[in-house]
Design an enzyme around this catalytic site. Structure first.
Site, PDB file in Angstrom:
ATOM      1  N   ILE A  29       0.818  -1.209   0.000  1.00 43.31           N
ATOM      2  CA  ILE A  29       0.000   0.000   0.000  1.00 43.31           C
ATOM      3  C   ILE A  29       0.851   1.257   0.000  1.00 43.31           C
ATOM      4  CG2 ILE A  29      -1.684   1.303   1.369  1.00 43.31           C
ATOM      5  CD1 ILE A  29      -2.869  -1.424   2.200  1.00 43.31           C
ATOM      6  N   GLU A 177      10.192 -15.437  -1.380  1.00 43.44           N
ATOM      7  CA  GLU A 177      10.413 -14.043  -0.993  1.00 43.44           C
ATOM      8  C   GLU A 177      11.470 -13.877   0.096  1.00 43.44           C
ATOM      9  OE1 GLU A 177       8.519 -11.242  -2.423  1.00 43.44           O
ATOM     10  OE2 GLU A 177       8.233 -12.837  -3.888  1.00 43.44           O
ATOM     11  N   HIS A 250       4.187  -9.362   2.921  1.00 47.13           N
ATOM     12  CA  HIS A 250       5.100 -10.338   3.510  1.00 47.13           C
ATOM     13  C   HIS A 250       4.709 -10.544   4.963  1.00 47.13           C
ATOM     14  CE1 HIS A 250       8.232  -8.940   0.360  1.00 47.13           C
ATOM     15  NE2 HIS A 250       7.711 -10.077  -0.034  1.00 47.13           N
ATOM     16  N   CYS A 372      12.574  -4.854   6.973  1.00 47.60           N
ATOM     17  CA  CYS A 372      12.802  -5.060   5.536  1.00 47.60           C
ATOM     18  C   CYS A 372      14.249  -4.788   5.155  1.00 47.60           C
ATOM     19  CB  CYS A 372      11.889  -4.136   4.729  1.00 47.60           C
ATOM     20  SG  CYS A 372      10.141  -4.535   4.794  1.00 47.60           S
TER      21      CYS A 372
END
Length: 450
Positions: A29, A177, A250, A372
């Site tokens: 988003i 991922e 994720h 991240c």
């Protein structure tokens, strides 16, 4: 011996000079919200270096992974673009700006997606295993695994201690991922642990439909990762489709684990009580019981604040030999009342000893928080000594990298700027300087060609 000497090192991605807001990541988003805005690569890189310094100041080992080359001229040549590098940039921008945006992404800065890492205490051969993520779900990220593999093999080159595998095959069945969907429970970083793999869908199950946003990690991929890493114990959990639809592209957007502690949102998994019970049973043979701190805040608050995309770290022992945990959080968490209240409760309950709020707005605007930006690698002291030392962060290394950023990075960038041949020259000069600072010569194709 491993349990006594193993420490966890965080490897943060140095933000690259092509950091931009192209809005390429469907389901993210923040990325979509900031699409088309002018970015500030210099500020982004300096914010990331400040975070590395905070970890270093806390007494924790800290490493850095260099950015990838960009714009990726070699990729565009492979698609049939010809001429000089300047010609290729101009033509790609004219005929397909979206293609140039994908070829210029700096998303490798989020090294939680670089690879899945299994510490030596968990693997049958007693080595640290890495599998670079193929990131096949997103076109701009699927370009990364080749350079990631090359970089990891340069850093973790000693096959006595490390095994760096190839990425899983580039097949939709095996969408991977990396560490963003991988957790590990243990008594301490050097003890044998339970590796927990989180997936979004079973690719070979025709009835297992995607939610509104794509479920990127497949069950088939996590089974393959556990097998190739030679894990003694592993557990597989499906992420709640409702969390994915809410923007948790994720699992690390809604869950973080450190040693025996899991912090997670109530919607992270479909049946949280059953999940906790299953993980407790799975940890029994390892001699400990996991702890859980569930949050019921609005899922939108969890996603926008990135409270679970924090770094949950174990601090060095105090004078009495006691180790506490701390959280590294974005300022957005502090500014979101429900998320801040959750962190305050963790402090009041003694689950964490400290909460450090950092300005990472450049990364956050593209959908990447503290977790991240880092890849966790637990290593014994001999393994740490055997890895390439040029990427170990020290005060002097921070000074060198900040000097590179201030000299070579722009303070504003748009896609039109990326199409300028002068920018390619600037970007490559920055990467040259970074590889010199990290003692990693000839890391990129353009350096080898030169």
């Amino acid at each position: 011996m491993i349990a006594m000497t193993t420490r966890e090192m965080n490897f943060d991605g140095l933000v690259g000079p092509t950091h931009n807001y192209a809005g390429l990541s469907r389901g993210n988003i923040a990325s979509a919200t900031h699409k088309g805005r002018t970015s500030n690569p210099r500020a982004a890189a300096l914010q990331g270096l400040d975070k590395m310094e905070r970890l270093l100041d806390l007494g924790l080992p800290q490493g850095v992974l260099p950015p990838h080359d960009g714009p990726r001229i070699g990729f565009l040549r492979a698609l049939g673009f010809t001429g000089s590098d300047a010609d290729i940039l101009s033509l790609a921008h004219r005929v397909n700006p979206a293609l140039l945006a994908n070829a210029s992404s700096a998303s490798c800065m989020w090294t939680a997606n670089a690879a899945t890492v299994s510490p030596a205490a968990d693997t049958k051969d007693g080595r640290v295993h890495f599998t670079p993520a193929n990131l096949i779900s997103m076109p701009h990220r699927a370009m990364e695994h080749g350079q990631t593999t090359r970089t990891l093999r340069r850093i973790f080159h000693d096959d006595t201690h490390f095994a760096v595998h190839d990425a899983l095959p580039m097949n939709p069945m095996l969408g991977d991922e990396g560490a963003a969907n991988h957790n590990r429970f243990c008594k301490s970083h050097g003890d044998a642990g339970l590796e927990v793999f989180v997936y979004g869908r079973a690719a070979l199950n025709a009835s297992d439909d995607d939610p509104t946003f794509p479920a990127r990690q497949t069950l088939e991929s996590v089974h393959a990762l556990a097998s190739r890493h030679g894990l003694s114990t592993a557990h597989f959990l499906r992420q709640n489709p409702a969390a994915i639809d809410a923007g948790a592209f994720h699992n690390d957007v809604v869950c973080v684990v450190n040693e025996d502690m899991m912090l997670y949102h109530a919607l992270a998994f479909e049946a949280p009580d059953a999940m906790e019970a299953a993980l407790t049973r799975a940890c029994e043979p390892l001699g400990f019981a996991p702890r859980f701190a569930r949050a019921d805040m609005p899922i939108g608050d969890a996603v926008s604040s990135y409270v679970f995309n924090s770094q949950l770290v174990t601090l060095p022992p105090d004078a009495k030999g006691r180790s506490k945990m701390a959280m590294i959080l974005p300022t957005e968490t502090e500014e979101t009342p429900s998320a801040k209240a959750y962190v305050d409760r963790l402090l009041d309950d003694g689950i964490i000893d400290a909460a450090h709020y950092l300005d990472l707005r450049q990364s956050m605007s593209n959908g990447g928080g503290p977790a991240c930006l880092r890849l966790r690698v637990a290593m014994s002291e001999p393994a740490m000594a055997a890895m390439h030392q040029g990427v170990v962060i020290t005060a002097a290394k921070l000074d060198s990298l900040r000097a590179v950023v201030r000299t070579h990075y722009r303070d504003s960038l748009t896609l039109d700027d990326i199409a300028d041949p002068a920018f390619l020259t600037e970007s490559r000069a920055a990467l040259d300087a970074i590889t010199q600072a990290l003692d990693l010569p000839n890391l990129y194709d353009f350096q080898k060609d030169a």
